[in-house]
Write a protein that holds these residues in place. Sequence first.
Motif, PDB file in Angstrom:
ATOM      1  N   LEU A 147       0.820  -1.221   0.000  1.00  0.00           N
ATOM      2  CA  LEU A 147       0.000   0.000   0.000  1.00  0.00           C
ATOM      3  C   LEU A 147       0.848   1.262   0.000  1.00  0.00           C
ATOM      4  N   GLU A 148       2.104   1.136  -0.439  1.00  0.00           N
ATOM      5  CA  GLU A 148       2.998   2.274  -0.518  1.00  0.00           C
ATOM      6  C   GLU A 148       2.932   2.872  -1.925  1.00  0.00           C
ATOM      7  N   GLY A 149       2.250   3.997  -2.058  1.00  0.00           N
ATOM      8  CA  GLY A 149       2.156   4.680  -3.343  1.00  0.00           C
ATOM      9  C   GLY A 149       1.306   3.960  -4.366  1.00  0.00           C
ATOM     10  N   TRP A 150       0.460   3.031  -3.920  1.00  0.00           N
ATOM     11  CA  TRP A 150      -0.327   2.266  -4.887  1.00  0.00           C
ATOM     12  C   TRP A 150      -1.350   3.152  -5.584  1.00  0.00           C
ATOM     13  N   ARG A 151      -1.813   4.188  -4.904  1.00  0.00           N
ATOM     14  CA  ARG A 151      -2.798   5.077  -5.525  1.00  0.00           C
ATOM     15  C   ARG A 151      -2.182   5.838  -6.702  1.00  0.00           C
ATOM     16  N   ASP A 152      -0.918   6.223  -6.597  1.00  0.00           N
ATOM     17  CA  ASP A 152      -0.247   6.913  -7.700  1.00  0.00           C
ATOM     18  C   ASP A 152      -0.124   5.999  -8.915  1.00  0.00           C
ATOM     19  N   ILE A 153       0.221   4.722  -8.661  1.00  0.00           N
ATOM     20  CA  ILE A 153       0.331   3.765  -9.766  1.00  0.00           C
ATOM     21  C   ILE A 153      -1.029   3.556 -10.419  1.00  0.00           C
ATOM     22  N   ALA A 154      -2.051   3.384  -9.574  1.00  0.00           N
ATOM     23  CA  ALA A 154      -3.403   3.168 -10.115  1.00  0.00           C
ATOM     24  C   ALA A 154      -3.881   4.377 -10.923  1.00  0.00           C
ATOM     25  N   ASP A 155      -3.588   5.595 -10.455  1.00  0.00           N
ATOM     26  CA  ASP A 155      -4.019   6.798 -11.175  1.00  0.00           C
ATOM     27  C   ASP A 155      -3.305   6.917 -12.513  1.00  0.00           C
ATOM     28  N   ASP A 156      -1.996   6.578 -12.546  1.00  0.00           N
ATOM     29  CA  ASP A 156      -1.252   6.653 -13.814  1.00  0.00           C
ATOM     30  C   ASP A 156      -1.834   5.679 -14.842  1.00  0.00           C
ATOM     31  N   VAL A 157      -2.123   4.474 -14.394  1.00  0.00           N
ATOM     32  CA  VAL A 157      -2.667   3.484 -15.324  1.00  0.00           C
ATOM     33  C   VAL A 157      -4.099   3.840 -15.705  1.00  0.00           C
ATOM     34  N   GLN A 158      -4.870   4.342 -14.763  1.00  0.00           N
ATOM     35  CA  GLN A 158      -6.272   4.655 -15.040  1.00  0.00           C
ATOM     36  C   GLN A 158      -6.419   5.812 -16.021  1.00  0.00           C
ATOM     37  N   ALA A 159      -5.397   6.642 -16.148  1.00  0.00           N
ATOM     38  CA  ALA A 159      -5.460   7.739 -17.115  1.00  0.00           C
ATOM     39  C   ALA A 159      -5.585   7.211 -18.534  1.00  0.00           C
ATOM     40  N   ASP A 160      -4.986   6.057 -18.833  1.00  0.00           N
ATOM     41  CA  ASP A 160      -5.080   5.446 -20.162  1.00  0.00           C
ATOM     42  C   ASP A 160      -6.091   4.304 -20.204  1.00  0.00           C
ATOM     43  N   HIS A 161      -6.370   3.713 -19.042  1.00  0.00           N
ATOM     44  CA  HIS A 161      -7.302   2.581 -18.982  1.00  0.00           C
ATOM     45  C   HIS A 161      -8.317   2.864 -17.875  1.00  0.00           C
ATOM     46  N   PRO A 162      -9.425   3.509 -18.218  1.00  0.00           N
ATOM     47  CA  PRO A 162     -10.402   3.928 -17.191  1.00  0.00           C
ATOM     48  C   PRO A 162     -10.950   2.772 -16.353  1.00  0.00           C
ATOM     49  N   MET A 163     -11.017   1.582 -16.910  1.00  0.00           N
ATOM     50  CA  MET A 163     -11.581   0.454 -16.168  1.00  0.00           C
ATOM     51  C   MET A 163     -10.536  -0.308 -15.368  1.00  0.00           C
ATOM     52  N   SER A 164      -9.326   0.204 -15.313  1.00  0.00           N
ATOM     53  CA  SER A 164      -8.271  -0.515 -14.590  1.00  0.00           C
ATOM     54  C   SER A 164      -8.505  -0.536 -13.083  1.00  0.00           C
ATOM     55  N   TRP A 165      -9.401   0.310 -12.598  1.00  0.00           N
ATOM     56  CA  TRP A 165      -9.675   0.313 -11.164  1.00  0.00           C
ATOM     57  C   TRP A 165     -10.220  -1.028 -10.697  1.00  0.00           C
ATOM     58  N   ILE A 166     -10.887  -1.743 -11.609  1.00  0.00           N
ATOM     59  CA  ILE A 166     -11.400  -3.065 -11.242  1.00  0.00           C
ATOM     60  C   ILE A 166     -10.237  -4.011 -10.933  1.00  0.00           C
ATOM     61  N   PHE A 167      -9.196  -3.956 -11.768  1.00  0.00           N
ATOM     62  CA  PHE A 167      -8.020  -4.807 -11.560  1.00  0.00           C
ATOM     63  C   PHE A 167      -7.335  -4.476 -10.240  1.00  0.00           C
ATOM     64  N   PHE A 168      -7.086  -3.199 -10.002  1.00  0.00           N
ATOM     65  CA  PHE A 168      -6.356  -2.806  -8.788  1.00  0.00           C
ATOM     66  C   PHE A 168      -7.184  -3.066  -7.531  1.00  0.00           C
ATOM     67  N   LEU A 169      -8.469  -2.799  -7.596  1.00  0.00           N
ATOM     68  CA  LEU A 169      -9.312  -3.047  -6.440  1.00  0.00           C
ATOM     69  C   LEU A 169      -9.353  -4.535  -6.107  1.00  0.00           C
ATOM     70  N   THR A 170      -9.468  -5.379  -7.144  1.00  0.00           N
ATOM     71  CA  THR A 170      -9.481  -6.824  -6.923  1.00  0.00           C
ATOM     72  C   THR A 170      -8.166  -7.300  -6.324  1.00  0.00           C
ATOM     73  N   PHE A 171      -7.060  -6.786  -6.872  1.00  0.00           N
ATOM     74  CA  PHE A 171      -5.756  -7.229  -6.370  1.00  0.00           C
ATOM     75  C   PHE A 171      -5.520  -6.767  -4.938  1.00  0.00           C
ATOM     76  N   VAL A 172      -5.904  -5.537  -4.611  1.00  0.00           N
ATOM     77  CA  VAL A 172      -5.717  -5.054  -3.242  1.00  0.00           C
ATOM     78  C   VAL A 172      -6.538  -5.882  -2.267  1.00  0.00           C
ATOM     79  N   LEU A 173      -7.776  -6.209  -2.642  1.00  0.00           N
ATOM     80  CA  LEU A 173      -8.623  -7.003  -1.752  1.00  0.00           C
ATOM     81  C   LEU A 173      -8.058  -8.407  -1.549  1.00  0.00           C
ATOM     82  N   VAL A 174      -7.608  -9.025  -2.646  1.00  0.00           N
ATOM     83  CA  VAL A 174      -7.107 -10.405  -2.560  1.00  0.00           C
ATOM     84  C   VAL A 174      -5.676 -10.440  -2.033  1.00  0.00           C
ATOM     85  N   GLY A 175      -4.812  -9.627  -2.614  1.00  0.00           N
ATOM     86  CA  GLY A 175      -3.388  -9.704  -2.282  1.00  0.00           C
ATOM     87  C   GLY A 175      -3.008  -9.045  -0.986  1.00  0.00           C
ATOM     88  N   THR A 176      -3.742  -8.017  -0.598  1.00  0.00           N
ATOM     89  CA  THR A 176      -3.353  -7.287   0.607  1.00  0.00           C
ATOM     90  C   THR A 176      -4.160  -7.720   1.815  1.00  0.00           C
TER      91      THR A 176
END
Length: 281
Positions: A195-224
Amino acid sequence: MEQDYKAKDVAQLPQTPLARARARLVELVEAPWFSNAVMALICLNAITLGLETFDRFDPWRPWLHLFDLLFVTVFVIEMVLRIAAYGPSFFRSGWNIADFVIVAGAALAASNLFAALRAFRVLRLLRVVTVVPRMRTVVRALVDSVPGIISVAIIAVLIVYVFAVIAGSLYGETHPNYFGNVFTSMYTLFQIITLEGWRDIADDVQADHPMSWIFFLTFVLVGTFTMLNLFIAIVVRVVEEEADETEEFIHEETDHVLQELKVLSAKIDELKARLPDQERP
């Protein structure tokens, strides 16, 4: 549970002058004030070692070194007293062996022959674990939980690898610095797990892939959250098991003592019943 060597064990030896002296030494090293004094010295030693890291205490460095040498001397004397009290039985306990290794290493570090070991002087603070029984329980629980932690860690690596491959396929072309290959993706996902700077990574990717929040949210819930809770659950379960074993041991010892008291009480009653008959003319 590991065997502890108490004063009563030494008292069972033949009552020679040496055995009586050892019994007195055992009573000394097992006295509450003795353990509290050792604990206080360990804490003071921790403070002096920390003060040596500050430049403002450079004028006091010779005194700090002198105090450090005094602490080591006291620890060595304490170890000699314990070995003399318990004899060879001292080395039957893993905690005593660990304590001996720590003190021996501190003594070697204090000598000029092994000056390179001075950087490891702080390891003597680990004696707190060997002195405080509750900390022993925690350490035993951590050691016993290693197999379960390894299993969870393998599952975590598999999950990270699967998500890394997926992320590389979805976002590798647009964000090669994050997901250029599987190893870069695993490193990025590991950073997200912390959870260190993960929001910055998610925002950078979401700028080009608006639906990428589904991937990051799923991974944070499962992996973290899920995996972290699994690690915590394993350690807590083992700690509870250690506590249950300790409580069961105490109950067994209490029942054994009560049984001995009942037998002793019955013998006393029997002797009382015989005394009037013997006193009759």
